[in-house]
Design an enzyme around this catalytic site. Structure first.
Site, PDB file in Angstrom:
ATOM      1  N   PHE A 253       0.684  -1.195  -0.009  1.00  0.00           N
ATOM      2  CA  PHE A 253      -0.111  -0.119   0.016  1.00  0.00           C
ATOM      3  C   PHE A 253       1.161   1.313   0.070  1.00  0.00           C
ATOM      4  CE2 PHE A 253      -4.490  -0.927   0.009  1.00  0.00           C
ATOM      5  CZ  PHE A 253      -4.424  -2.258  -0.088  1.00  0.00           C
ATOM      6  N   CYS A 264     -15.251   1.131  -0.086  1.00  0.00           N
ATOM      7  CA  CYS A 264     -14.593   1.192   1.505  1.00  0.00           C
ATOM      8  C   CYS A 264     -13.803   2.115   1.902  1.00  0.00           C
ATOM      9  CB  CYS A 264     -13.884  -0.222   1.635  1.00  0.00           C
ATOM     10  SG  CYS A 264     -14.946  -1.602   0.987  1.00  0.00           S
TER      11      CYS A 264
HETATM   12  C1  UGA Z   1     -10.296  -2.457   1.157  1.00  0.00           C
HETATM   13  C2  UGA Z   1      -9.180  -3.413   2.057  1.00  0.00           C
HETATM   14  O1  UGA Z   1      -8.110  -3.417   1.525  1.00  0.00           O
HETATM   15  C3  UGA Z   1      -9.860  -4.760   2.664  1.00  0.00           C
HETATM   16  O2  UGA Z   1      -9.041  -5.116   3.501  1.00  0.00           O
HETATM   17  C4  UGA Z   1     -11.274  -4.204   2.965  1.00  0.00           C
HETATM   18  O3  UGA Z   1     -11.720  -5.551   3.548  1.00  0.00           O
HETATM   19  C5  UGA Z   1     -12.240  -3.702   2.219  1.00  0.00           C
HETATM   20  O4  UGA Z   1     -11.677  -2.465   1.551  1.00  0.00           O
HETATM   21  C6  UGA Z   1     -13.283  -3.380   2.791  1.00  0.00           C
HETATM   22  O5  UGA Z   1     -13.760  -2.808   3.816  1.00  0.00           O
HETATM   23  O6  UGA Z   1     -14.474  -4.162   2.417  1.00  0.00           O
HETATM   24  P1  UGA Z   1     -10.650  -2.661  -1.258  1.00  0.00           P
HETATM   25  O7  UGA Z   1     -11.525  -1.541  -1.219  1.00  0.00           O
HETATM   26  O8  UGA Z   1     -11.534  -3.848  -2.036  1.00  0.00           O
HETATM   27  O9  UGA Z   1     -10.303  -3.192  -0.117  1.00  0.00           O
HETATM   28  O10 UGA Z   1      -9.512  -2.234  -2.144  1.00  0.00           O
HETATM   29  P2  UGA Z   1      -8.051  -2.086  -2.107  1.00  0.00           P
HETATM   30  O11 UGA Z   1      -7.338  -3.012  -2.553  1.00  0.00           O
HETATM   31  O12 UGA Z   1      -7.845  -2.084  -0.674  1.00  0.00           O
HETATM   32  O13 UGA Z   1      -7.780  -0.760  -2.697  1.00  0.00           O
HETATM   33  C7  UGA Z   1      -8.504   0.368  -2.287  1.00  0.00           C
HETATM   34  C8  UGA Z   1      -8.085   1.793  -3.339  1.00  0.00           C
HETATM   35  O14 UGA Z   1      -6.563   2.063  -2.960  1.00  0.00           O
HETATM   36  C9  UGA Z   1      -7.987   1.238  -4.719  1.00  0.00           C
HETATM   37  O15 UGA Z   1      -8.511   2.568  -5.392  1.00  0.00           O
HETATM   38  C10 UGA Z   1      -6.570   1.199  -4.947  1.00  0.00           C
HETATM   39  O16 UGA Z   1      -6.317   1.383  -6.333  1.00  0.00           O
HETATM   40  C11 UGA Z   1      -5.842   2.096  -3.952  1.00  0.00           C
HETATM   41  N1  UGA Z   1      -4.587   1.835  -3.761  1.00  0.00           N
HETATM   42  C12 UGA Z   1      -4.327   0.631  -3.078  1.00  0.00           C
HETATM   43  C13 UGA Z   1      -3.562   2.639  -4.003  1.00  0.00           C
HETATM   44  O17 UGA Z   1      -3.938   3.691  -4.496  1.00  0.00           O
HETATM   45  N2  UGA Z   1      -2.282   2.353  -3.760  1.00  0.00           N
HETATM   46  C14 UGA Z   1      -1.850   1.381  -3.060  1.00  0.00           C
HETATM   47  O18 UGA Z   1      -0.774   1.131  -2.830  1.00  0.00           O
HETATM   48  C15 UGA Z   1      -3.131   0.282  -2.722  1.00  0.00           C
END
Ligand code: UGA
Length: 440
Positions: A253, A264
């Protein structure tokens, strides 16, 4: 093995239902959306989630996973009832828990024996205690209901793996009986020594919000460092890698981009800030992460504006509509902001996504959607890469250089090789990776 009903067949409910069946439980998934249950009974999956179809099929074939609309029968046959219905954010930034409350009342009025009601929906801190008294006040028979908080940590796109091999299982309750029942539900995981956090209701609820908010803070932090790198000629990927090698920080992350989206992080950070407010605690760090996220997309727009002075009737290609790779979900996707901006500037948009076109079409029916990368690239004056789909990493730059009208690429996910872009004479922008030949 426990008999379980899951109410709600969205990402969380369906993945949890199929996963719990895979652990050997007998699971019935319920939904008030009859169309959705019909689709599931036909053996289809109503949304895109890698690996889910196989997991569902395997457990349906083993007769451990069922789909039904018969609410009363299903919950009465079950010892544990999971609530996994949506809690969308309302216009004042507060989670709308009316669907959860409605299901809780329906359960209270329909059960004739004692139950454990496990809350999987992400609900504001304090809700589980409130639900326990709500259910007990509406019971029609003299039975016991224990409410348990059992938050999920599933990432869309990796949800099956996250469910089957979780980092931890959190169970919050005010008494021992339901905890023992929940331990049985997750028995195979505990045999495998998955860490279990057994705690009280508000602590379990807080773990969920604190985890999501902390990840959101990490993303906003690295986005701001990337913005700084852009100005001072540093490379954010090298910075993030070196930071991540410190075990206290971890490399996860720390990938910069257009800001976090999805159903989320934007919602959960706001919800936590609100819980803070209600309790006179100013959660400044979470607030800063949320504020920073709201303006990160403007940085991407500025990068495009730098090279396109007048959008009128210029073809601008968008690669990526989903809020992240491996999902068809467009909720809070930053591509929505980009499309709005381009429409307001009379650009001619061409957009492609491997999975999310139909969902984006519901929001913007008049955008020109394409079904291949080439169709987007051809005659485009600029291309914006918005989602980190693997297929965009392989963009054929030699070909693109030939068929684009102007060779401008804004790579909001840093997917492309700066060397290749440079060699093919592109004008390009990444996030926190200014091209300084001497350092490459
Ligand atoms: C997130 C959490 O990671 C899960 O653990 C949690 O269960 C879920 O929310 C929830 O509450 O239901 P999710 O929203 O599916 O999961 O996706 P993520 O992979 O966490 O990404 C979230 C956002 O952050 C995306 O827009 C992604 O592109 C962005 N992101 C993620 C970044 O810009 N940089 C990163 O290094 C990681």
């Amino acid at each position: 093995m426990k008999k379980i009903t899951i109410i709600g067949t969205g990402y969380v409910g369906l993945v949890s239902g199929a996963g719990l069946a895979d652990f050997g439980n007998d699971v019935t998934c319920l939904d008030i959306n009859l169309e959705r249950i019909k689709i599931l009974l036909e053996g289809k999956i109503p949304f895109f989630e890698p690996g889910l179809s196989e997991l569902v099929e395997r457990n349906v074939d083993a007769k451990r996973l069922h789909f039904s609309t018969d609410f009363s029968r299903s919950i009465n046959d079950s010892e544990v009832i999971f609530i996994a219905v949506g809690t969308p954010m309302n216009s004042s930034g507060i989670s709308d828990i009316s669907a959860v409350k409605k299901v809780a009342i329906d359960i209270a009025q329909n059960i004739s024996s004692s139950k454990v009601v496990a809350i999987k929906s992400t609900v504001p801190i304090g809700t589980c205690v409130e639900l326990e008294s709500l259910i007990n006040s509406k019971l029609k028979k003299n039975v016991n209901v224990h409410v348990v908080s059992n938050p999920e940590f599933l990432r869309e796109g990796a949800a099956v793996r996250d469910f089957l091999i979780p980092d931890r299982v959190v169970i919050g309750s005010s008494s021992k009986i339901p905890i023992d029942i929940m331990k049985e539900v997750y028995r195979p995981l505990f045999l495998n020594e998955t860490p279990q956090i057994i705690t009280n209701l508000p602590t379990a609820e807080t773990i969920k919000y604190a985890s999501n908010s902390f990840l959101a803070v990490k993303i906003s932090f690295i986005n701001e460092i990337a913005n700084l790198c852009d100005e001072i000629g540093a490379d954010v990927h090298v910075v993030a890698r070196a930071m991540g090698l410190d075990g206290r920080i971890s490399p996860k992350f720390l990938h910069p981009g257009p800001g976090f989206g999805g159903s989320c992080f934007p919602k959960d950070t706001e919800a936590l800030i609100n819980v803070g407010k209600q309790n006179n605690v100013d959660l400044k760090v979470v607030k800063a992460a949320s504020d920073s996220n709201k303006i990160q997309i403007k940085k991407i727009i500025q990068k495009l504006d730098k090279h396109i002075k007048n959008y009128n009737n210029k073809k601008i290609g968008i690669l990526g509509l989903a809020f992240k790779a491996n999902t068809d979900d467009v909720r809070e996707s930053k591509s929505i902001d980009i499309i709005k901006y381009l429409i307001s500037n009379q650009a001619e948009i061409a957009a492609y996504d491997p999975a999310a076109i139909e969902n984006m079409r519901n929001i913007f029916p008049n955008v020109n959607y394409k079904y291949t990368i080439d169709e987007v690239v051809k005659n485009a004056s600029a291309i914006l890469i918005m989602t980190d789909w693997n297929e965009f990493r392989g963009l054929d730059l030699q070909k693109a250089a030939k068929i684009m009208k102007e060779k401008i690429i804004v790579d909001a996910r840093n997917l492309l090789s700066r060397e290749d872009l440079f060699e093919n004479n592109f004008i390009f922008e990444g996030v926190g990776r200014p091209f300084l030949k001497n350092y490459d």
